[in-house]
Design a protein around this motif. Structure first.
Motif, PDB file in Angstrom:
ATOM      1  N   SER A 545       0.860  -1.184   0.000  1.00 38.64           N
ATOM      2  CA  SER A 545       0.000   0.000   0.000  1.00 38.64           C
ATOM      3  C   SER A 545       0.892   1.228   0.000  1.00 38.64           C
ATOM      4  CB  SER A 545      -0.910   0.010   1.231  1.00 38.64           C
ATOM      5  OG  SER A 545      -1.558   1.267   1.357  1.00 38.64           O
ATOM      6  N   ARG A 546       0.759   2.024  -1.042  1.00 38.48           N
ATOM      7  CA  ARG A 546       1.503   3.271  -1.141  1.00 38.48           C
ATOM      8  C   ARG A 546       0.538   4.407  -0.800  1.00 38.48           C
ATOM      9  NH1 ARG A 546       6.140   2.326  -4.599  1.00 38.48           N
ATOM     10  NH2 ARG A 546       6.149   4.485  -5.303  1.00 38.48           N
ATOM     11  N   TYR A 547       0.709   4.963   0.388  1.00 35.36           N
ATOM     12  CA  TYR A 547      -0.116   6.045   0.936  1.00 35.36           C
ATOM     13  C   TYR A 547      -1.619   5.792   0.728  1.00 35.36           C
ATOM     14  CZ  TYR A 547       1.611   7.507  -3.720  1.00 35.36           C
ATOM     15  OH  TYR A 547       2.026   7.533  -5.031  1.00 35.36           O
ATOM     16  N   GLY A 548      -2.050   4.598   1.158  1.00 30.77           N
ATOM     17  CA  GLY A 548      -3.456   4.217   1.040  1.00 30.77           C
ATOM     18  C   GLY A 548      -4.254   4.506   2.298  1.00 30.77           C
ATOM     19  N   ILE A 549      -5.576   4.451   2.190  1.00 30.63           N
ATOM     20  CA  ILE A 549      -6.489   4.717   3.309  1.00 30.63           C
ATOM     21  C   ILE A 549      -6.689   3.437   4.114  1.00 30.63           C
ATOM     22  CG2 ILE A 549      -8.803   5.465   3.969  1.00 30.63           C
ATOM     23  CD1 ILE A 549      -8.933   6.929   1.246  1.00 30.63           C
ATOM     24  N   ALA A 550      -6.449   3.521   5.413  1.00 28.96           N
ATOM     25  CA  ALA A 550      -6.652   2.386   6.306  1.00 28.96           C
ATOM     26  C   ALA A 550      -7.907   2.548   7.155  1.00 28.96           C
ATOM     27  CB  ALA A 550      -5.440   2.205   7.222  1.00 28.96           C
TER      28      ALA A 550
END
Length: 671
Positions: A545-550
């Motif tokens: 995940s490259r700067y994804g929403i968790a």
């Protein structure tokens, strides 16, 4: 030389990380600019080796226009920026990324001069110079005086560059774009939209009379568009009494015209509409895009469409609606501009890509005729952004070529994908009976399109014996409004399921037990959803995940930036449902990967910039902490000074090496 046989994923490749870093700024098209008075062409150049700054280059001489390492053209309006420069009659106006002020520069000046006041809260973008009062600029202004997103004010303003005065012009909508003066400067047009819309879900076009003395508008007139239903984009002047814009009222973007007359109404330009979008390959996440241009005679225009993920080119008679498809080999056409010539032959420039060559600045010379079939045209590459292939340092037969496909999901829904097979002439294949490991890539957006251009990051993998699969999942642009709207209310579900289904459907080509999934931004959210709340969280062998929403709830409660403030709600919450706060909160919690940590069994790599304002670092941290506490396999790297996307050479290099190494360890490719 007899080709070697070695395990897929372990082929020796001459394509290095440094080659990819060198070309990293060209993965996405860099804007080009044309001076409408002098007809000079300028290119912008992103430089990872210089901290990721963007400079302006004279296309003819190849030299930097604005000298000095401190200058970095860019704006953070809407957080994603774009539209940071304009030029007219040898005078440049640009936004400086470090302080958000607008500067004036004329070739020969010692240094640029600021023309807006010092301010910690004002941001400017999408400029146009008045044709008869060139000291006047119209601009989008984003005012962050009130720090919370809900109180950020977007407007159109006039900048008097002789006095540095900033005068409000249009207020009231949540967003503005594409302000453009008429050829005589007496009128102005613009695009606007309101929350909860994005410009591609519902927007409007207006025109008004402009007074250069009072710097005010009168006779404001609505032209087209409808909130939540019809998107109208890229309005421009075809002549002093005709404007052109694109509208998706038919389900596909089509060109429309509005001719000034009593009781005038917009009318379709094309006599026979197309069953695909006459538009570029991505909605207007940033300012400055242009996918069509009116020619010198003001009677014809060149339009580009997107068909099966590739650009198509049409010469169009604006009055009659006749169209002629041109044979142009480029698969993308970004930042289309007219180089005024005043003669019968019009020169149009754009940034184009091929599947086996570098991004190029391309000139299309067109001499329209009647009928259009007798028109003449010529395609010429003016310059290109060099790669290791175009320089001849590596052979072109090392390049893996894209294979676009439309798959059918188990539910009977189409899934559009692009597949790159493992390619390296030094190898005949893997070991006997072996299938290659595969990277499944989910693009950002999520309203975007994975292009079929030459991308050295993809080639970095395919030359090592990996397959690569880009999934244009439901919600992707370029396939019409219905396909894009299919993600509304289903984000975190439909996109993740499409990635899993597409991977399974390629089981005859790749090893489904050695598939990894990765994605940036919205694609990072798709990754995390696939690994946590999908129908098969254990399907993939590893993920990045490259700067994804968790945590959707955390993102919304932490004051999501204004541009996308309602977009996540739009994508996750079915329209008209879950109106009460407890119901909405429950849905956001259910769609948050952090809520499903107990289902995550796939090793995960998290890459994040510490200066990211779109998806803040707290999102990476909560996911990392949660998986770590649960005993899962997770690694994290935060890059200092990086925002939403990595610009610096050292960050790009480390992230690539780290990601490949992670896959090799998790898949046990190297003992």
């Amino acid at each position: 030389m007899t080709p070697l046989q070695a395990p897929y994923g372990l082929w020796d490749s001459p394509l290095t990380v440094d080659h990819v870093v060198e070309n990293a700024a060209n993965v996405f098209a860099q804007p080009i600019f044309v001076d409408p008075v002098t007809s000079k062409l300028y290119l912008s150049d992103g430089r990872p080796s210089e901290g990721g700054r963007v400079v302006l280059v004279d296309a003819e001489s190849g030299k930097d226009v604005i000298k000095g390492p401190q200058w970095n053209i860019g704006t953070s309006v809407h957080e994603y920026g774009g539209g940071g420069l304009t030029v007219r009659d040898g005078v440049f106006y640009f936004s400086q990324r470090s302080d958000n002020r607008v500067y004036r520069y004329e070739e020969g000046d010692e240094t640029p001069v600021p023309v807006t006041p010092e301010s910690d809260v004002w941001r400017f973008a999408d400029f146009d110079v008045h044709p008869t009062k060139p000291h006047l600029l119209v601009s989008v202004l984003e005012d962050h005086t009130q720090p919370t997103s809900a109180k950020v004010v977007n407007s159109l303003c006039i900048i008097d560059t002789s006095t540095s005065a900033v005068t409000p012009l249009v207020l009231g909508a949540d967003f503005y774009a594409q302000p453009r003066f008429s050829p005589d400067g007496r009128k102005i047009l613009w695009q606007q939209w309101f929350h909860p819309d994005m410009s591609w879900t519902g927007s409007e076009v207006y025109i008004a009379d402009f007074d250069t003395t009072s710097l005010s508008l009168s006779n404001v007139t609505y032209i087209a568009g409808e909130r939540r239903k019809v998107s109208v984009v890229y309005p421009t002047w075809a002549s002093g009494n005709t404007i052109i814009f694109l509208s998706d009222s038919s389900g596909y973007y089509q060109p429309f015209k509005y001719v000034f007359a009593p009781d005038a109404k917009p009318a379709a330009v094309l006599r026979e509409p197309t069953s695909f979008d006459i538009n570029g390959n991505s909605p207007a996440w940033t300012f400055g895009w242009s996918f069509y241009t009116v020619l010198d005679d003001h009677k014809h225009a060149l339009f580009t469409g997107t068909k099966e993920g590739r650009a198509v080119f049409f010469l169009v008679d604006i009055e009659s609606g006749e169209k002629l498809q041109l044979d142009v080999p480029y698969i993308t056409a970004d930042y289309m501009r007219l180089i005024p010539s005043g003669g019968p032959t019009s020169k149009v420039v754009f940034v184009g890509d091929l599947s086996n060559d570098a991004s190029a600045t391309v000139q299309l010379s067109i001499t329209p005729s009647s009928p259009l079939s007798s028109s003449e045209y010529e395609v010429k590459k003016l310059s290109s952004r060099p790669t290791v292939f175009s320089r001849g340092e590596l052979p072109r037969d090392l390049i893996s070529l894209p294979q676009p496909m439309t798959l059918t999901s188990p539910e009977g829904q189409p899934i559009h994908v692009v597949y790159w097979p493992p390619t390296n002439p030094a190898y005949s294949g893997g070991l006997d009976g072996e299938k290659p490991p595969c990277v499944v890539s989910a693009h950002g957006g999520p309203t975007a399109l994975a292009p079929q251009r030459l991308d050295l990051e993809i080639q970095f993998y395919t030359t090592r014996g990996w397959a690569w699969l880009e999934v244009n999942y439901r919600g992707s642009s370029g396939y019409g409004r219905q396909y894009m709207d299919a993600l509304n209310g289903q984000w975190g579900v439909a996109d993740a399921e499409d990635c899993i289904a597409a991977a399974r459907l390629l089981s005859d080509r790749v090893d489904t037990k050695r598939m990894v999934i990765r994605g940036p931004s919205a694609g990072g959210y798709t990754v995390l959803s696939a690994l946590s709340s999908s129908s098969d969280p254990a399907f993939f062998a590893a993920g990045t995940s490259r700067y994804g929403i968790a945590d959707v709830q955390l993102l919304m409660s932490n004051d999501m930036h204004k541009f996308e403030m309602w977009y996540i709600d739009f994508l996750i919450r079915p329209e008209g449902q879950y109106e009460s706060k407890p119901e909405k909160d429950a849905l956001f919690t259910a769609r948050s990967p952090i809520s499903h940590l107990d289902k995550i069994v796939c090793p995960l790599l998290i890459l994040q910039g510490d200066a990211d304002t779109a998806i803040p670092p707290s999102q990476a941290q909560v996911m990392y902490d949660g998986i770590k506490a649960n005993g899962g396999i997770v690694e994290k790297k935060v890059y200092e000074g990086e925002g939403h996307g990595f610009r610096r050479a050292e960050s790009i290099r480390d992230s690539m090496e780290r990601e490949l190494n992670f896959y090799e360890r998790m898949l046990k490719l190297k003992q």
